[in-house]
Design a protein around this motif. Structure first.
Motif, short mmCIF file in Angstrom:
data_model
loop_
_atom_site.label_atom_id
_atom_site.label_comp_id
_atom_site.label_asym_id
_atom_site.label_seq_id
_atom_site.Cartn_x
_atom_site.Cartn_y
_atom_site.Cartn_z
N VAL A 307 0.86 -1.18 0.00
CA VAL A 307 0.00 0.00 0.00
C VAL A 307 0.89 1.23 0.00
CG1 VAL A 307 -1.76 1.31 1.24
CG2 VAL A 307 -1.83 -1.20 1.22
N HIS A 308 0.73 2.09 -1.01
CA HIS A 308 1.61 3.24 -1.15
C HIS A 308 0.95 4.50 -0.58
CE1 HIS A 308 4.56 5.95 -2.82
NE2 HIS A 308 5.26 4.92 -3.27
N PRO A 309 1.66 5.29 0.20
CA PRO A 309 1.05 6.47 0.83
C PRO A 309 0.76 7.62 -0.13
CG PRO A 309 3.40 6.38 1.33
CD PRO A 309 3.06 5.09 0.64
N HIS A 310 1.36 7.61 -1.33
CA HIS A 310 1.20 8.75 -2.23
C HIS A 310 0.36 8.41 -3.47
CE1 HIS A 310 4.02 10.86 0.26
NE2 HIS A 310 4.99 10.00 0.00
N GLN A 311 -0.51 7.42 -3.32
CA GLN A 311 -1.32 7.00 -4.47
C GLN A 311 -2.21 8.13 -4.99
OE1 GLN A 311 -5.19 4.37 -4.73
NE2 GLN A 311 -3.42 3.04 -4.38
N ALA A 312 -2.90 8.82 -4.08
CA ALA A 312 -3.82 9.88 -4.49
C ALA A 312 -3.08 11.00 -5.23
CB ALA A 312 -4.56 10.44 -3.28
N LYS A 313 -1.89 11.30 -4.79
CA LYS A 313 -1.09 12.34 -5.43
C LYS A 313 -0.74 11.95 -6.86
CE LYS A 313 3.37 14.74 -4.91
NZ LYS A 313 4.56 14.89 -4.03
N LEU A 314 -0.32 10.70 -7.07
CA LEU A 314 0.03 10.25 -8.41
C LEU A 314 -1.18 10.26 -9.33
CD1 LEU A 314 2.01 9.02 -10.43
CD2 LEU A 314 1.42 6.76 -9.52
N LEU A 315 -2.33 9.81 -8.82
CA LEU A 315 -3.53 9.78 -9.65
C LEU A 315 -3.96 11.18 -10.05
CD1 LEU A 315 -5.62 7.03 -7.81
CD2 LEU A 315 -4.23 6.80 -9.86
N ALA A 316 -3.88 12.12 -9.10
CA ALA A 316 -4.26 13.49 -9.41
C ALA A 316 -3.35 14.07 -10.47
CB ALA A 316 -4.23 14.35 -8.14
N TYR A 317 -2.06 13.80 -10.37
CA TYR A 317 -1.13 14.36 -11.36
C TYR A 317 -1.36 13.74 -12.73
CZ TYR A 317 2.97 16.75 -13.09
OH TYR A 317 3.79 17.59 -13.80
N ALA A 318 -1.58 12.42 -12.77
CA ALA A 318 -1.84 11.76 -14.06
C ALA A 318 -3.09 12.33 -14.71
CB ALA A 318 -1.96 10.26 -13.86
N MET A 320 -4.34 15.34 -14.20
CA MET A 320 -4.01 16.68 -14.67
C MET A 320 -3.32 16.63 -16.02
SD MET A 320 -2.85 19.29 -11.67
CE MET A 320 -1.23 18.55 -11.47
N MET A 321 -2.36 15.74 -16.14
CA MET A 321 -1.60 15.62 -17.38
C MET A 321 -2.52 15.23 -18.53
SD MET A 321 -0.19 12.93 -19.39
CE MET A 321 1.33 12.43 -20.18
N ARG A 322 -3.37 14.26 -18.29
CA ARG A 322 -4.31 13.80 -19.32
C ARG A 322 -5.23 14.94 -19.76
NH1 ARG A 322 -9.37 10.20 -18.25
NH2 ARG A 322 -10.60 10.68 -20.10
N THR A 323 -5.74 15.71 -18.79
CA THR A 323 -6.64 16.82 -19.09
C THR A 323 -5.93 17.93 -19.85
OG1 THR A 323 -7.90 16.33 -17.07
CG2 THR A 323 -8.22 18.50 -18.07
N ALA A 324 -4.73 18.26 -19.40
CA ALA A 324 -3.97 19.34 -20.05
C ALA A 324 -3.65 18.98 -21.49
CB ALA A 324 -2.68 19.61 -19.27
N ILE A 325 -3.29 17.75 -21.76
CA ILE A 325 -2.94 17.36 -23.13
C ILE A 325 -4.18 17.32 -24.01
CG2 ILE A 325 -2.14 15.40 -24.52
CD1 ILE A 325 0.18 15.12 -22.64
N GLU A 326 -5.32 16.94 -23.46
CA GLU A 326 -6.53 17.01 -24.26
C GLU A 326 -6.80 18.46 -24.68
OE1 GLU A 326 -11.26 16.08 -24.27
OE2 GLU A 326 -10.27 17.65 -23.12
N ALA A 370 -12.13 12.85 -14.16
CA ALA A 370 -10.69 13.06 -13.99
C ALA A 370 -10.42 14.46 -13.44
CB ALA A 370 -9.97 12.86 -15.32
N ILE A 371 -11.09 15.46 -14.00
CA ILE A 371 -10.90 16.82 -13.51
C ILE A 371 -11.41 16.96 -12.08
CG2 ILE A 371 -11.41 19.25 -13.91
CD1 ILE A 371 -11.83 18.59 -16.84
N ALA A 372 -12.58 16.39 -11.82
CA ALA A 372 -13.14 16.46 -10.47
C ALA A 372 -12.22 15.79 -9.45
CB ALA A 372 -14.53 15.83 -10.44
N GLY A 373 -11.58 14.69 -9.88
CA GLY A 373 -10.66 14.01 -8.99
C GLY A 373 -9.47 14.88 -8.60
N VAL A 374 -8.99 15.66 -9.57
CA VAL A 374 -7.90 16.59 -9.27
C VAL A 374 -8.37 17.62 -8.25
CG1 VAL A 374 -6.37 18.35 -10.20
CG2 VAL A 374 -6.86 16.29 -11.54
N GLY A 375 -9.57 18.17 -8.47
CA GLY A 375 -10.10 19.15 -7.54
C GLY A 375 -10.31 18.59 -6.14
#
Length: 389
Positions: A307-318, A320-326, A370-375
Motif C-alpha cells: 500500500v503506497h502512501p502517495h497514491q492519491a497524489k500520483l492519480l491526481a497528477y496523471a 491533470m496531465m491527461r486533461t492538459a494534453i486534451e 478526472a478533472i473532479a478528482g484533481v479538484g
C-alpha cells in the motif's frame, strides 16, 4: 540461453522518431473501416518494440514497466502517434497489456506470455469496453470458464492475438482474462465499426459467447483490473500518443502555409506561435508525469502487495496531465483549422485525416471525473500551491 534485448530505452525513442515519417506516409493507405497498418506493426516487431516492454530477464528492456524508463516510453509513444494515431492506439494497448501481465500475473504466466512476445511476436491488447449486456465468465468446474457476451471497440481485431477480455464473475466481481484469439472461434460485427476517425484500428464488436478458457488464462485476482494506481495512472500513455497527433497537425499546418507562401501574415505567425507554446507545454507534462511515476516506485504503479502512501497524489497528477494534453490537442486542432481554411481540410490533405483521428481518440472515458478528482485531491490538501506536487 535467453537472448535479451541489449538496447537502452533511449534508443527506442530514436527509433520511434525515425519510423514516424514512414508511418505517416503509409497512413492514408489504411484509412478505411477494416483497414489496419500491418506493415507498421511488422516494422515495430523488427525494431524490437513488441519485446521492449518486457523486463530484461524476459528478453526485453523494461520499457514502461521499469518506472525509470517512463519518459522514454512516453516519448516513444508520442513519436509513434505523430506518425499514425491508429498505430499508436494499438501499440499503447500492447504496452498496457504487458504491464498488467508483469504486475498481476503468476511467475508461470509472466514467463509463458513473455515467450509468446519474445519468440512469436504475439501482439497483446486490452479490450475492456462493452455494451450494457456486458461479458460474463461462467464457471464450469475444474478451473474452466465459458464466456458469454461481447466486447466493443476491440482495437486491432484480427491482429491482436492475446487481448485482455475482462468480464464479470457470477458474484459481480471483475476478472481479467487473456483469450488466445488464434485458438478460439468468435463472431465479429464489422458493420458496428463505422467511425469518423481512427478507421485503421479495426475496432470491431466481438461476441465471445461459447469461448472456453481455463484458470491459466485468468490474470490476477478478481477486482485487480480496477485497482489503483494502475487503472488511472496509465492514462499518461494514451495522452502521450495524443500529443503526437497534435505535433503532426502542427507540422502539417506549417508545411501547408509554407507551400501556399502564407508565412508572412501576422495572424498566421500568431497562430503558429500559440501552437508551438501549447506543444512545448505538452512536452513538459510528459516529463512531469514520468518524474512522478519514477518517484512513486521502481516498478510502474508499484507492487500489488504494498500500500503506497502517495497514491492519491500520483492519480491526481496523471489526471491533470491527461486533461492538459486534451486541451492542448483541442487548441492545436482549432488553430490549424483557422490557419488552413476549408481548402486545407479537404480529404486530399493529411490534415483532414489526422484531425478526424485525433478528434475521436480524444474521447476517452471519464473526462469530467478526472478533472473532479484533481479538484477533490487539492481541496483535501493544506500545503501551498507550489508544494502540492
Amino acid at each position: 540461453m535467453l537472448q535479451t534485448l541489449a538496447t537502452s530505452t533511449t534508443t527506442f525513442v530514436q527509433r520511434a522518431a525515425q519510423m514516424a515519417d514512414t508511418f505517416a506516409q503509409e497512413a492514408a493507405c489504411t484509412d478505411y473501416p477494416g483497414g489496419f497498418p500491418v506493415e507498421a506493426f511488422e516494422r515495430l516487431a523488427e525494431e524490437g518494440f513488441l519485446v521492449a516492454p518486457l523486463r530484461q530477464a524476459l528478453g526485453g528492456c523494461g520499457l514502461g514497466i521499469e518506472a525509470a524508463s517512463t519518459h522514454d516510453l512516453l516519448r516513444s509513444l508520442k513519436h509513434i502517434g505523430r506518425g499514425n494515431l491508429a498505430v499508436g492506439r494499438v501499440y499503447e494497448g500492447h504496452v498496457n497489456a504487458l504491464q498488467l501481465v508483469q504486475t498481476f500475473g503468476t511467475a508461470e504466466q509472466v514467463e509463458r506470455y513473455g515467450r509468446e512476445v519474445r519468440d512469436r511476436h504475439k501482439l497483446f491488447g486490452v479490450w475492456n469496453a462493452e455494451d450494457a449486456e456486458g461479458l460474463t465468465l461462467v464457471p464450469l468446474g475444474d478451473g474452466c470458464y465459458r464466456l458469454e457476451g461481447a466486447k466493443t471497440f476491440c482495437s486491432g481485431a484480427g491482429y491482436v492475438e492475446r487481448p485482455f477480455v475482462n468480464g464479470k464473475l457470477p458474484d459481480g466481481r471483475w476478472q481479467m482474462a487473456i483469450v488466445p484469439m488464434d485458438e478460439v472461434s468468435t463472431r465479429w460485427d464489422r458493420d458496428w465499426w463505422q467511425p469518423m476517425g481512427m478507421r485503421a484500428t479495426a475496432s470491431y464488436k466481438i461476441d465471445f459467447t461459447g469461448v472456453e478458457i481455463g484458470a491459466k488464462d485468468l490474470i490476477g485476482q478478481p477486482g485487480d483490473y480496477l485497482r489503483q494506481p494502475w487503472l488511472s495512472a496509465g492514462v499518461v500513455r494514451f495522452a502521450a500518443v495524443q500529443l503526437g497527433g497534435a505535433e503532426a497537425i502542427f507540422d502539417l499546418t506549417r508545411q501547408y502555409l509554407q507551400a501556399e507562401q502564407r508565412t508572412e501574415h501576422p495572424y498566421q505567425q500568431e497562430r503558429l506561435g500559440q501552437m508551438a507554446i501549447a506543444l512545448e507545454a505538452g512536452q513538459l507534462w510528459l516529463r512531469g508525469a514520468a518524474d512522478h511515476i519514477a518517484a512513486y516506485d521502481a516498478q510502474f504503479g508499484g507492487s500489488p502487495q504494498v500500500v503506497h502512501p502517495h497514491q492519491a497524489k500520483l492519480l491526481a497528477y496523471a489526471n491533470m496531465m491527461r486533461t492538459a494534453i486534451e486541451q492542448i490537442c483541442m487548441e492545436t486542432m482549432q488553430l490549424c483549422q483557422r490557419s488552413v481554411g476549408t481548402r486545407g481540410l479537404l480529404p486530399s490533405h493529411a490534415i483532414e485525416r489526422v484531425i478526424r483521428d485525433l478528434t475521436l481518440y480524444l474521447r476517452q472515458p471519464a473526462y469530467d471525473a478526472a478533472i473532479a478528482g484533481v479538484g477533490a485531491y487539492v481541496l483535501a490538501q493544506t500545503t501551498p500551491a507550489d508544494s502540492l506536487w
